[in-house]
Design an enzyme around this catalytic site. Sequence first.
Site, mmCIF file in Angstrom:
data_model
loop_
_atom_site.group_PDB
_atom_site.id
_atom_site.type_symbol
_atom_site.label_atom_id
_atom_site.label_comp_id
_atom_site.label_asym_id
_atom_site.label_seq_id
_atom_site.Cartn_x
_atom_site.Cartn_y
_atom_site.Cartn_z
ATOM 1 N N GLY A 298 0.675 -1.121 -0.120
ATOM 2 C CA GLY A 298 -0.102 -0.189 0.084
ATOM 3 C C GLY A 298 0.709 1.337 0.023
ATOM 4 N N SER A 299 0.457 2.212 0.696
ATOM 5 C CA SER A 299 0.951 3.483 0.535
ATOM 6 C C SER A 299 2.295 3.681 1.026
ATOM 7 C CB SER A 299 -0.085 4.550 1.353
ATOM 8 O OG SER A 299 -1.155 4.629 0.502
#
Length: 594
Positions: A298-299
């Site tokens: 993810g981020s």
Amino acid sequence: MTYPGAPLHSPQPVTLPAWRATAVWMVVALGLAAIMAQAWRAQVERGHFLRNQGALRYLRHFALPAQRGPILDRSGKALALSVPVQTLWVDPRLFNPQQAHWPQIAAALGISTTALATRIHSGGSRFTFLARQIAPERAAAILALHVPGLYSLNENRRYYPSGSIAAPLLGFTNVDERGIEGLELAYNQWLQGKAGQETGLRDNLGHPLAILGTTKPALPGQALTLSIDRNIQYVAYTALASAVQRFQARSGAAVLMNVHTGEILAMVSYPSFNPNDRSDYQPDLYNNRAVADTFEPGSVVKPFTIAAALDDGSIQPNSTFDVNTNCFRVAHYCIQDDVRHGTLDLAQVLKYSSNIGAAKISLRTPPADLYQMLRNVGFGQVSGLGLPGETGGAVPAWQGWDVARRAAMAYGYGLSVTPLQLAAAYGAIANNGVYVQPTLLRSTSNTPLHSQQVIPAATAARLRDWLAGVTSRGGTGFLAAIPGYSVAGKTGTSIMANGKGGFHKHQVNTTFVGFAPANNPRFVMAVVVRGPTQGWRYGGVVAAPVFRVTMSAALRQMGVQPDVSASAWNAAAGKPRSADQERRWAEGAGDAAH
């Protein structure tokens, strides 16, 4: 004139033939010669052979087990050590007739008489284990019964003082003290030592009578000193366990390491197991999730997307991006942000974790450059720790990236990583762009095993400043802030793939990776909590508090002085809090969702 009874003739002497005496002496001489020849043959010519054959009938060589080396933390505290125990065995032919003593022996062993009989009859006709590796005092009480056919052996048993706290990392040994999981397996040859040998006497039934001496001394295994700090390991484990339980998550893992040397101070997994009692065998609990479990990060990948774009000139440090849309369409996919923003600079892309901003950056960047950056910081390859079960994750070759994959890679989809890889990758940002190979061994110097410049120092410095904004007021990682210290990091929340080309609607991985002090980084930590089902399921809420509690303990444990004044910290973190609010906030129960 003759007298009655007088002999008629005088006696004549008997003369034996001379050859008879000679023959007798020759026979005697030949017999003595034959005896002497046999004696010579037995004592000189065949003496060594006959002595060995005789010894084989009463002398035996007994294995002398080597003491397994201990596993120590960086301060010399024991994480694994061997303790003396005894094993009871029986000769069934002698022990079977002693059934009157069986109830007493069974009671001492804590089993039924039926179970005792099963053990005896499940072995061989001359040798059967009755009880393996029991306490010496318990064995002594049973041996004091003096039951014929009951004997003992001296052995060692592995003991883990920290229990489940370090179990997936350390692994364990089998009943013969051979490593079969974790560090016990990876360093088995180093720890095991070399067995010795002693000579003793056995009777005609093969029972030991006496030990005559040691023919080859046992060489004990060598101590293995780890970089792990037992106190920090404990704090990390309890904080992670608390988060997994509180948010009713599937599992969790965390790694804390020194950014300059690569020494790992804590590596924890939850759920865990008790290595001192493995009666409840559950293979899934033995995994060291910090190196064995992969996930789409993810981020937390966004800083490397920005680094790759800055490195090749695709963007500039002052570049801005318009993200004021509810749907940034790439191919057939709609990319969204959790909160709608307007125009963001690079610091704000990280602070607010804008997927749209990261995607726009990636689409400007040649895919080969982003791929190389991800590989340079350690993704897609094993770390070199040598731990069993470690996986390298996956970074697909850039030649197969379509436009949708290029956008998704920017915010952490389409690749898989481990918690250890995340810690090492962020360590490169903290260490002026120098990637340091992680190690679990205590370093005697400040020189890492291997290091390489993978990010320009100027780019790494900018990323540190921008990532510090993530933990400040308004950032997604404000719950990672530590009073008195500057902290930099990044949150990540990724939806779990369902294995069918799609994603689960309500299952996520939550992540926080950061380092401190941000102004002069010493330690980096990655925290991953998988599958939380309760509360606010975001990396900044679930994983960030684990980072805060553990990193705070590590900074104080290692003597790192605070670098931010109270007033400056309050200004960065938000409005001042009361002592009670501060306590609740530090426990992750304050205004986490607001």
